[in-house]
Design a protein around this motif. Structure first.
Motif, PDB file in Angstrom:
ATOM      1  N   ARG A  89     -24.354  10.591   7.462  1.00  0.00           N
ATOM      2  CA  ARG A  89     -23.798  11.578   8.386  1.00  0.00           C
ATOM      3  C   ARG A  89     -24.889  12.512   8.911  1.00  0.00           C
ATOM      4  NH1 ARG A  89     -19.717  11.920   4.290  1.00  0.00           N
ATOM      5  NH2 ARG A  89     -20.511  13.967   3.673  1.00  0.00           N
ATOM      6  N   LEU A  90     -25.819  12.890   8.052  1.00  0.00           N
ATOM      7  CA  LEU A  90     -26.893  13.781   8.495  1.00  0.00           C
ATOM      8  C   LEU A  90     -27.799  13.088   9.507  1.00  0.00           C
ATOM      9  CD1 LEU A  90     -27.931  15.443   5.092  1.00  0.00           C
ATOM     10  CD2 LEU A  90     -26.886  16.595   7.052  1.00  0.00           C
ATOM     11  N   ALA A  91     -28.169  11.834   9.219  1.00  0.00           N
ATOM     12  CA  ALA A  91     -29.062  11.114  10.128  1.00  0.00           C
ATOM     13  C   ALA A  91     -28.404  10.868  11.477  1.00  0.00           C
ATOM     14  CB  ALA A  91     -29.495   9.795   9.499  1.00  0.00           C
ATOM     15  N   ARG A  92     -27.113  10.574  11.474  1.00  0.00           N
ATOM     16  CA  ARG A  92     -26.424  10.300  12.728  1.00  0.00           C
ATOM     17  C   ARG A  92     -26.284  11.550  13.577  1.00  0.00           C
ATOM     18  NH1 ARG A  92     -22.742   5.653  14.056  1.00  0.00           N
ATOM     19  NH2 ARG A  92     -21.986   6.184  16.133  1.00  0.00           N
ATOM     20  N   SER A  93     -26.036  12.676  12.938  1.00  0.00           N
ATOM     21  CA  SER A  93     -25.857  13.915  13.704  1.00  0.00           C
ATOM     22  C   SER A  93     -27.186  14.573  14.065  1.00  0.00           C
ATOM     23  CB  SER A  93     -25.004  14.905  12.915  1.00  0.00           C
ATOM     24  OG  SER A  93     -25.619  15.223  11.671  1.00  0.00           O
ATOM     25  N   ALA A  94     -28.237  14.312  13.266  1.00  0.00           N
ATOM     26  CA  ALA A  94     -29.517  14.967  13.529  1.00  0.00           C
ATOM     27  C   ALA A  94     -30.322  14.255  14.609  1.00  0.00           C
ATOM     28  CB  ALA A  94     -30.340  15.030  12.241  1.00  0.00           C
ATOM     29  N   ASN A  95     -30.037  12.989  14.860  1.00  0.00           N
ATOM     30  CA  ASN A  95     -30.776  12.203  15.847  1.00  0.00           C
ATOM     31  C   ASN A  95     -32.273  12.146  15.539  1.00  0.00           C
ATOM     32  OD1 ASN A  95     -28.448  11.683  17.441  1.00  0.00           O
ATOM     33  ND2 ASN A  95     -28.634  13.702  18.389  1.00  0.00           N
ATOM     34  N   GLY A  96     -32.608  12.213  14.292  1.00  0.00           N
ATOM     35  CA  GLY A  96     -34.005  12.172  13.885  1.00  0.00           C
ATOM     36  C   GLY A  96     -34.102  11.990  12.384  1.00  0.00           C
ATOM     37  N   PRO A  97     -35.296  11.851  11.836  1.00  0.00           N
ATOM     38  CA  PRO A  97     -35.467  11.647  10.395  1.00  0.00           C
ATOM     39  C   PRO A  97     -34.928  12.829   9.598  1.00  0.00           C
ATOM     40  CG  PRO A  97     -37.502  11.141  11.565  1.00  0.00           C
ATOM     41  CD  PRO A  97     -36.595  11.806  12.549  1.00  0.00           C
ATOM     42  N   ILE A  98     -34.251  12.544   8.504  1.00  0.00           N
ATOM     43  CA  ILE A  98     -33.729  13.594   7.627  1.00  0.00           C
ATOM     44  C   ILE A  98     -34.115  13.279   6.186  1.00  0.00           C
ATOM     45  CG2 ILE A  98     -31.809  14.128   9.174  1.00  0.00           C
ATOM     46  CD1 ILE A  98     -30.973  12.465   5.880  1.00  0.00           C
ATOM     47  N   MET A  99     -34.136  14.329   5.367  1.00  0.00           N
ATOM     48  CA  MET A  99     -34.369  14.174   3.931  1.00  0.00           C
ATOM     49  C   MET A  99     -33.322  14.993   3.201  1.00  0.00           C
ATOM     50  SD  MET A  99     -37.801  14.903   1.654  1.00  0.00           S
ATOM     51  CE  MET A  99     -37.691  16.690   1.841  1.00  0.00           C
ATOM     52  N   THR A 100     -32.672  14.394   2.227  1.00  0.00           N
ATOM     53  CA  THR A 100     -31.591  15.066   1.514  1.00  0.00           C
ATOM     54  C   THR A 100     -32.139  16.026   0.467  1.00  0.00           C
ATOM     55  OG1 THR A 100     -31.422  13.378  -0.210  1.00  0.00           O
ATOM     56  CG2 THR A 100     -30.149  13.032   1.814  1.00  0.00           C
ATOM     57  N   GLU A 101     -31.247  16.861  -0.039  1.00  0.00           N
ATOM     58  CA  GLU A 101     -31.534  17.645  -1.233  1.00  0.00           C
ATOM     59  C   GLU A 101     -31.533  16.706  -2.453  1.00  0.00           C
ATOM     60  OE1 GLU A 101     -31.829  21.169  -1.768  1.00  0.00           O
ATOM     61  OE2 GLU A 101     -32.164  21.308   0.393  1.00  0.00           O
ATOM     62  N   PRO A 102     -32.164  17.093  -3.543  1.00  0.00           N
ATOM     63  CA  PRO A 102     -32.141  16.231  -4.738  1.00  0.00           C
ATOM     64  C   PRO A 102     -30.715  16.009  -5.241  1.00  0.00           C
ATOM     65  CG  PRO A 102     -33.820  17.930  -4.953  1.00  0.00           C
ATOM     66  CD  PRO A 102     -33.017  18.286  -3.737  1.00  0.00           C
ATOM     67  N   TYR A 103     -30.432  14.793  -5.677  1.00  0.00           N
ATOM     68  CA  TYR A 103     -29.135  14.455  -6.244  1.00  0.00           C
ATOM     69  C   TYR A 103     -29.336  13.379  -7.304  1.00  0.00           C
ATOM     70  CZ  TYR A 103     -29.263  10.302  -3.251  1.00  0.00           C
ATOM     71  OH  TYR A 103     -29.621   9.115  -2.658  1.00  0.00           O
ATOM     72  N   LEU A 104     -28.300  13.160  -8.103  1.00  0.00           N
ATOM     73  CA  LEU A 104     -28.377  12.186  -9.198  1.00  0.00           C
ATOM     74  C   LEU A 104     -28.143  10.787  -8.649  1.00  0.00           C
ATOM     75  CD1 LEU A 104     -28.787  12.123 -12.282  1.00  0.00           C
ATOM     76  CD2 LEU A 104     -26.297  12.085 -12.513  1.00  0.00           C
ATOM     77  N   SER A 105     -29.149   9.942  -8.787  1.00  0.00           N
ATOM     78  CA  SER A 105     -29.061   8.594  -8.250  1.00  0.00           C
ATOM     79  C   SER A 105     -28.138   7.727  -9.107  1.00  0.00           C
ATOM     80  CB  SER A 105     -30.459   7.969  -8.202  1.00  0.00           C
ATOM     81  OG  SER A 105     -30.386   6.599  -7.887  1.00  0.00           O
ATOM     82  N   LEU A 106     -27.303   6.932  -8.455  1.00  0.00           N
ATOM     83  CA  LEU A 106     -26.434   6.004  -9.172  1.00  0.00           C
ATOM     84  C   LEU A 106     -27.232   4.841  -9.751  1.00  0.00           C
ATOM     85  CD1 LEU A 106     -23.402   5.845  -6.697  1.00  0.00           C
ATOM     86  CD2 LEU A 106     -23.589   7.154  -8.820  1.00  0.00           C
TER      87      LEU A 106
END
Length: 324
Positions: free
Chosen positions: A92-109
């Motif tokens: 959702r962030l990448a689609r709305s930002a129209n550019g490269p995004i980086m998430t906040e840290p989260y627990l990987s599955l």
């Protein structure tokens, strides 16, 4: 400093590192290739950048194209073809930002560790979304590479093994001292000893005190160096270890000095000044330790405020550049 603080302090550099690596393959030609060529391109990128954990592609609707390309540590996480990722925040962030995004840290599955995700949307010549290139990286590995700390981290298992071994040795010494203290207590119940003989209680107290001090030292080493994650870049970790070690010594010496005061007062009052000097030395050690803790904490607070101010200034500069 915990890992979230390290992330926010190095967020800009992490964004440059990860996005710069993934952008090399984020092109419309990638989504026009067949599945085999796409997987080969992702695998080549994974081989060149060892700090990446997972790589995969999403179509315009957030459905994964092909299985995950994973590093050698995550061979069990290769599946994923056809999974719907449209509900994930990075899509959702990448689609709305129209550019490269980086998430906040989260627990990987996949790894059960803190990770960050980079997502780069790819558009065709008409501005239509072709898909998104997604890359996951374990936060600790990315930070270590950024801070040129990956060599030290590779030796951490050996360091922890040695610390664990010597901590167990200290625990054994502590248990032995405690056992000898219990043996020394037998002298308290021997009726043939005169009441003025304080050898047994003093000997038992000394042994128990030393056992407690050695146990606390072993416990500190085990906690700080083996069980807990220690940030060697922060002075507070070294200060905490040194403070607890000195505090254990102060407690042992204080009890020893107090016992000697009573013993010398009964047996050799003319030499009472010796335990008094010991207690004065202990007081001086406590004063010096307090000054060290205060000055160290003060210096670190100033450094953190300066780093925080620099981070705010850089964020404001980035916002002004984006506004232009």
């Amino acid at each position: 400093m915990n890992r979230f603080e390290q992330f926010h302090e190095s967020q800009r550099e992490l964004h440059i590192l990860l996005v710069g690596a993934v952008e090399t393959i984020a092109s419309p030609e990638l989504f026009r290739q067949n599945a085999a060529h796409q997987r080969q391109t992702l695998a080549h990128l994974m081989h060149r950048h060892r700090f990446l954990d997972l790589l995969y592609l999403l179509d315009a609707n957030g459905v994964q194209l092909g299985d995950n390309v994973v590093c050698s540590r995550l061979r069990s996480a290769r599946s994923g073809d056809g999974s719907d990722r449209s509900h994930r925040p990075y899509y959702r962030l990448a689609r709305s930002a129209n550019g490269p995004i980086m998430t906040e840290p989260y627990l990987s599955l996949a790894t059960n560790r803190l990770c960050i995700t980079v997502a780069i949307p790819v558009y065709d010549g008409d501005g239509e979304l072709l898909g998104i290139v997604v890359a996951d990286s374990e936060l600790d590995r990315a930070l270590s590479l950024l801070q040129e700390d990956d060599t030290r981290r590779s030796f951490e298992p050996f360091f922890k093994a040695f610390y664990a071994l010597f901590s167990c040795g200290l625990l054994f010494v502590s248990a032995s001292l405690g056992l000898h203290g219990l043996v020394a207590l037998r002298g308290l119940w021997q009726w043939q000893n005169p009441l003025s003989d304080f050898a047994a209680p003093f000997q038992a107290t000394i042994l128990f005190t030393l056992a407690l001090a050695v146990f606390d030292l072993a416990k500190t080493i085990l906690e700080e160096e083996v069980l807990l994650r220690k940030d060697v870049r922060r002075h507070s970790s070294t200060r905490r270890t040194l403070t607890r070690f000195i505090a254990a010594i102060v407690i042992a010496v204080s009890i020893e000095g107090l016992m000697l005061v009573f013993k010398f007062a009964l047996d050799r009052p003319q030499q009472l000044w010796l335990p008094v000097l010991l207690l004065l030395a202990t007081a001086a050690l406590i004063t010096a330790l307090g000054g060290y803790v205060y000055l160290g904490a003060r210096a670190e607070s100033i450094l953190l405020d300066q780093r925080r101010q620099n981070f705010i200034e850089r964020s404001n500069t980035d916002r002004r550049k984006q506004g232009q």
